[in-house]
Scaffold this motif. Sequence first.
Motif, PDB file in Angstrom:
ATOM      1  N   ALA A   1      52.572 -21.943  70.873  1.00  0.00           N
ATOM      2  CA  ALA A   1      51.735 -21.218  71.641  1.00  0.00           C
ATOM      3  C   ALA A   1      51.780 -19.977  71.907  1.00  0.00           C
TER       4      ALA A   1
ATOM      5  N   ASP B   1      60.145 -23.040  79.296  1.00  0.00           N
ATOM      6  CA  ASP B   1      59.391 -23.031  78.587  1.00  0.00           C
ATOM      7  C   ASP B   1      58.850 -22.211  77.851  1.00  0.00           C
TER       8      ASP B   1
ATOM      9  N   VAL C   1      53.738 -21.639  79.477  1.00  0.00           N
ATOM     10  CA  VAL C   1      53.777 -21.302  78.225  1.00  0.00           C
ATOM     11  C   VAL C   1      52.606 -20.294  78.021  1.00  0.00           C
ATOM     12  N   ILE C   2      51.267 -20.846  77.741  1.00  0.00           N
ATOM     13  CA  ILE C   2      49.894 -20.147  77.885  1.00  0.00           C
ATOM     14  C   ILE C   2      49.830 -19.930  78.580  1.00  0.00           C
TER      15      ILE C   2
ATOM     16  N   ALA D   1      57.489 -26.219  71.464  1.00  0.00           N
ATOM     17  CA  ALA D   1      55.920 -25.536  71.792  1.00  0.00           C
ATOM     18  C   ALA D   1      55.418 -25.027  72.337  1.00  0.00           C
ATOM     19  N   ALA D   2      56.884 -23.398  72.473  1.00  0.00           N
ATOM     20  CA  ALA D   2      56.685 -22.482  73.222  1.00  0.00           C
ATOM     21  C   ALA D   2      56.136 -20.894  72.099  1.00  0.00           C
ATOM     22  N   SER D   3      56.741 -21.630  70.220  1.00  0.00           N
ATOM     23  CA  SER D   3      56.178 -20.332  69.169  1.00  0.00           C
ATOM     24  C   SER D   3      54.347 -21.063  69.082  1.00  0.00           C
TER      25      SER D   3
ATOM     26  N   SER E   1      60.936 -24.290  74.281  1.00  0.00           N
ATOM     27  CA  SER E   1      60.419 -25.260  74.637  1.00  0.00           C
ATOM     28  C   SER E   1      59.968 -25.234  72.512  1.00  0.00           C
TER      29      SER E   1
ATOM     30  N   ALA F   1      54.005 -27.002  76.423  1.00  0.00           N
ATOM     31  CA  ALA F   1      53.210 -25.872  75.736  1.00  0.00           C
ATOM     32  C   ALA F   1      52.263 -25.351  77.080  1.00  0.00           C
TER      33      ALA F   1
ATOM     34  N   LEU G   1      45.559 -23.940  69.399  1.00  0.00           N
ATOM     35  CA  LEU G   1      46.899 -25.067  69.311  1.00  0.00           C
ATOM     36  C   LEU G   1      47.236 -26.830  69.386  1.00  0.00           C
TER      37      LEU G   1
END
Length: 163
Positions: free
Chosen positions: A18, A9, A53-54, A14-16, A12, A50, A39
């Motif tokens: 997010a 997670d 992560v969120i 999308a992590a940064s 990924s 994401a 986002l």
Amino acid sequence: MTAKTTLLDMTSPAASPALDICARHGNKPDALLEILHDLQEAVGHVPEAALPVIARALNLSRAEVYGVATFYHDYHLKPQGQHVIRICRAEACQSMGGRELQAMVEKFLNIRVGGTTSDRKVTLEATYCLGLCATAPAIMVDGKLVGRVDAAKLKPILAEVTK
């Protein structure tokens, strides 16, 4: 949540964004709607990758974040087309030919409601009232309302969004 899942997670793509957006909102759970909005504004949609992560950043469950992201129709878990057509499916529009209008759009674009054309030019969505009941049937194209839509009015709209 396993260590392996957490590692996937957090690495990924999308992590940064997010994590950055969550941090800008102080990692506060009550800012979830704003975080999802920001986002989507930043990357064009809310990537499913994401969501965990969120959840972790806000100390919420994945189910809570997923539930919010999927409850509100303005959040999109998949990229949208360059143009978005929303067809009103409320009673007034249905009674004035909304179903037939939807069938015409689906046939022309070769997609169903909820889909995006293979060239990513057009996404077709349903909505349940655009507030144009007196001018039914109605659609929204890229945020612009269009009332009294019939085949003659629809053809140039579809030609424009698919060119």
